[in-house]
Design an enzyme around this catalytic site. Structure first.
Site, PDB file in Angstrom:
ATOM      1  CD  GLU A  20      -3.036  -0.088  -0.114  1.00  0.00           C
ATOM      2  OE1 GLU A  20      -2.996   0.401  -1.264  1.00  0.00           O
ATOM      3  OE2 GLU A  20      -3.682  -1.118   0.163  1.00  0.00           O
ATOM      4  CG  HIS A  21       0.019   4.936   0.647  1.00  0.00           C
ATOM      5  ND1 HIS A  21      -0.389   6.111   0.067  1.00  0.00           N
ATOM      6  CD2 HIS A  21      -0.970   4.571   1.489  1.00  0.00           C
ATOM      7  CE1 HIS A  21      -1.584   6.460   0.561  1.00  0.00           C
ATOM      8  NE2 HIS A  21      -1.952   5.541   1.424  1.00  0.00           N
ATOM      9  CG  ASP A  23       0.253   3.227  -6.711  1.00  0.00           C
ATOM     10  OD1 ASP A  23       0.573   3.892  -5.693  1.00  0.00           O
ATOM     11  OD2 ASP A  23      -0.835   3.365  -7.290  1.00  0.00           O
ATOM     12  CB  SER A 115     -16.433   2.116  -8.384  1.00  0.00           C
ATOM     13  OG  SER A 115     -16.369   3.479  -8.000  1.00  0.00           O
ATOM     14  CB  SER A 116     -12.936   5.749 -10.693  1.00  0.00           C
ATOM     15  OG  SER A 116     -11.708   5.388 -10.107  1.00  0.00           O
ATOM     16  CD  GLU A 148      -9.282   7.624 -11.972  1.00  0.00           C
ATOM     17  OE1 GLU A 148      -9.681   6.576 -12.518  1.00  0.00           O
ATOM     18  OE2 GLU A 148      -9.398   7.819 -10.749  1.00  0.00           O
ATOM     19  CG  ASP A 160      -6.577   1.873  -8.624  1.00  0.00           C
ATOM     20  OD1 ASP A 160      -5.843   1.173  -7.897  1.00  0.00           O
ATOM     21  OD2 ASP A 160      -7.062   2.964  -8.253  1.00  0.00           O
ATOM     22  CE1 TYR A 210      -2.205   8.257  -3.677  1.00  0.00           C
ATOM     23  CE2 TYR A 210      -2.073  10.299  -4.935  1.00  0.00           C
ATOM     24  CZ  TYR A 210      -1.924   8.934  -4.861  1.00  0.00           C
ATOM     25  OH  TYR A 210      -1.494   8.237  -5.960  1.00  0.00           O
TER      26      TYR A 210
HETATM   27  P1  ADP Z   1     -13.306   4.483  -6.115  1.00  0.00           P
HETATM   28  O1  ADP Z   1     -12.593   4.363  -7.412  1.00  0.00           O
HETATM   29  O2  ADP Z   1     -12.464   4.151  -4.944  1.00  0.00           O
HETATM   30  O3  ADP Z   1     -14.605   3.742  -6.074  1.00  0.00           O
HETATM   31  P2  ADP Z   1     -13.493   7.206  -6.969  1.00  0.00           P
HETATM   32  O4  ADP Z   1     -13.890   8.454  -6.282  1.00  0.00           O
HETATM   33  O5  ADP Z   1     -12.183   7.168  -7.640  1.00  0.00           O
HETATM   34  O6  ADP Z   1     -13.662   6.028  -5.910  1.00  0.00           O
HETATM   35  O7  ADP Z   1     -14.570   6.874  -8.086  1.00  0.00           O
HETATM   36  C1  ADP Z   1     -15.942   6.875  -7.791  1.00  0.00           C
HETATM   37  C2  ADP Z   1     -16.693   7.557  -8.907  1.00  0.00           C
HETATM   38  O8  ADP Z   1     -16.768   6.701 -10.077  1.00  0.00           O
HETATM   39  C3  ADP Z   1     -18.138   7.833  -8.559  1.00  0.00           C
HETATM   40  O9  ADP Z   1     -18.263   9.030  -7.840  1.00  0.00           O
HETATM   41  C4  ADP Z   1     -18.768   7.932  -9.949  1.00  0.00           C
HETATM   42  O10 ADP Z   1     -18.485   9.178 -10.531  1.00  0.00           O
HETATM   43  C5  ADP Z   1     -18.024   6.877 -10.741  1.00  0.00           C
HETATM   44  N1  ADP Z   1     -18.746   5.589 -10.700  1.00  0.00           N
HETATM   45  C6  ADP Z   1     -18.291   4.422 -10.236  1.00  0.00           C
HETATM   46  N2  ADP Z   1     -19.230   3.444 -10.349  1.00  0.00           N
HETATM   47  C7  ADP Z   1     -20.302   4.014 -10.914  1.00  0.00           C
HETATM   48  C8  ADP Z   1     -21.609   3.538 -11.282  1.00  0.00           C
HETATM   49  N3  ADP Z   1     -21.971   2.282 -11.083  1.00  0.00           N
HETATM   50  N4  ADP Z   1     -22.473   4.430 -11.826  1.00  0.00           N
HETATM   51  C9  ADP Z   1     -22.106   5.706 -12.025  1.00  0.00           C
HETATM   52  N5  ADP Z   1     -20.914   6.204 -11.697  1.00  0.00           N
HETATM   53  C10 ADP Z   1     -20.013   5.391 -11.141  1.00  0.00           C
HETATM   54 MG    MG Z   2     -10.954   5.532  -8.063  1.00  0.00          MG
END
Ligand code: ADP
Ligand code: MG
Length: 369
Positions: A20-21, A23, A115-116, A148, A160, A210
């Site tokens: 962790e930390h 990359d 999720s991003s 990104e 990621d 960060y």
């Molecule tokens: P992480 O990558 O840790 O989940 P981030 O802040 O980098 O957190 O990314 C989250 C963002 O990605 C959300 O705020 C949204 O903009 C987008 N996102 C992720 N999943 C979805 C989804 N299922 N529907 C719409 N937007 C999403």
């Molecule tokens: Mg993210």
């Protein structure tokens, strides 16, 4: 009218098992692609329009490919990830077709499970699917990282997107963030399983902290480089810490250098099927992140401490950048329910809310279904 064919795609989230930390310090990390992720149902169209909606966030966005080719304006919404991918693909002269995309996800947003990256990689993959372009998954990851970094404006490393694109079922990736060399190693936990716990606590501090940590690591490296020829902080030795007189800089570097050794030890532990050793390394990583790197939080510490107090748990740590987000724990499969009950009880007692639990595993990366 003939019914349009629907094609389904899936893009997983990722968990970093250890490292962790690391990359942005040019070292080795060990992520897996996980079972949870984002699914897309796609119908290709014959015109120049992309329409996208998400079950998680209201509203539909419509993009005209003739226009996005020329200019793309971000507007600080989730659709920026999508628009960024479209615009950058067009900038690289990749042919893309109009389509309707509906996404739905069982990945928590903004909780450190990437999720991003899952979203960017999903869109970049599906938009090139019909072209039957030979999609190089590492190129795809680098492309999405660029989107990104430059378009969305988040200064993330390559881990990621790489993990989301290149994940393999039953394997963890030992990834060199400098060279992108990647060794797929067995991720087999025997009678244990990987439990993810979402603290559901805000990660407000994460962004500013960060950047400060990154700067402190650069400082540490510069000082060590006055004495030793090392390429990056992960290449330094514990003995090099003696050059760091400032206590904070010392602690930051100590985390990075010791964490790098824990990654190497974890690779060996996994190759030997020594899961108890992996558990010990996870907990040691957490302590280092808490005490030396100072990116944990009270909630994350509560989750980790309540986990490792139970003898059915081999080890636990925060995962992701810290200050909220998720923890992972290695837990005896047949005792997972009582493990979760205990954590839920203690966490509720303190915060009046429950963490979310996910049992997960190493799964394949982005794919059509
Ligand atoms: P992480 O990558 O840790 O989940 P981030 O802040 O980098 O957190 O990314 C989250 C963002 O990605 C959300 O705020 C949204 O903009 C987008 N996102 C992720 N999943 C979805 C989804 N299922 N529907 C719409 N937007 C999403
Ligand atoms: Mg993210």
């Amino acid at each position: 009218m003939t019914k349009m064919e629907t094609i389904q795609f899936f893009s997983p989230g990722r968990v970093n098992i250890i490292g962790e930390h690391i990359d942005y310090n040019g070292g080795l990390v060990m992520p897996i692609a996980i079972a949870q992720g984002i699914k897309a149902e796609v119908q290709f169209r014959t015109d120049n329009i992309i329409e996208i909606s998400s079950k998680q966030i209201a509203g539909t966005a419509t993009f005209n490919l003739a226009k996005t080719k020329e200019t793309a304006q971000k507007n600080n919404e989730w659709t920026d990830y999508v628009l960024g991918v479209i615009h950058y693909l067009q900038r690289e002269n990749k042919a893309i077709d109009g389509c309707n995309i509906e996404i739905s996800s069982n990945l928590p947003l903004g909780s450190g499970l990437s999720s991003s990256a899952a979203l960017e990689v999903l869109i970049a993959y599906l938009l090139q699917y019909k072209q039957k372009n030979n999609i190089d998954l590492t190129e795809l990851a680098l492309f999405c990282q660029r989107v990104e970094n430059e378009f969305v404006g988040v200064n993330c490393g390559i881990m990621d997107q790489f993990a989301v694109a290149n994940g393999q079922k039953g394997k963890a990736m030992c990834l060199d963030c400098d060279t992108l060399d990647c060794q797929q190693i067995p991720f087999e936990l025997g009678e244990y399983c990987l439990v993810l716990m979402n603290s559901k606590q805000p990660r407000e501090l994460a962004g500013s902290a960060y950047n400060i940590r990154r700067a402190q690591c650069e400082q540490a490296l510069a000082i060590i480089q006055e004495q030793q020829a090392v390429e990056n902080l992960c290449a330094a030795q514990i003995s090099d810490l003696e050059f760091l007189k400032d206590e904070v800089i010392y602690k930051r570097a100590k985390h990075v250098i010791s964490e790098q050794q824990r990654v190497l030890q974890s690779v060996e532990a996994l190759k030997q099927g020594n899961i108890p050793l992996l558990g010990k390394l996870l907990t040691a990583s957490h302590i280092s992140l808490d005490k030396d790197y100072e990116v944990s939080s009270e909630g994350l510490n509560l989750l980790v401490n309540t986990s490792i107090e139970q003898d059915i748990c081999l080890g636990a740590r925060l995962t992701g950048a810290g200050f909220g987000g998720c923890c992972i724990a290695l837990v005896k499969k047949d005792a997972v329910n009582s493990f979760q009950e205990k954590i839920a009880e203690v966490y509720f007692e303190r915060y009046r809310m429950y963490p979310d639990f996910y049992i997960t595993n190493a799964e394949d990366g982005v794919r059509s279904l």
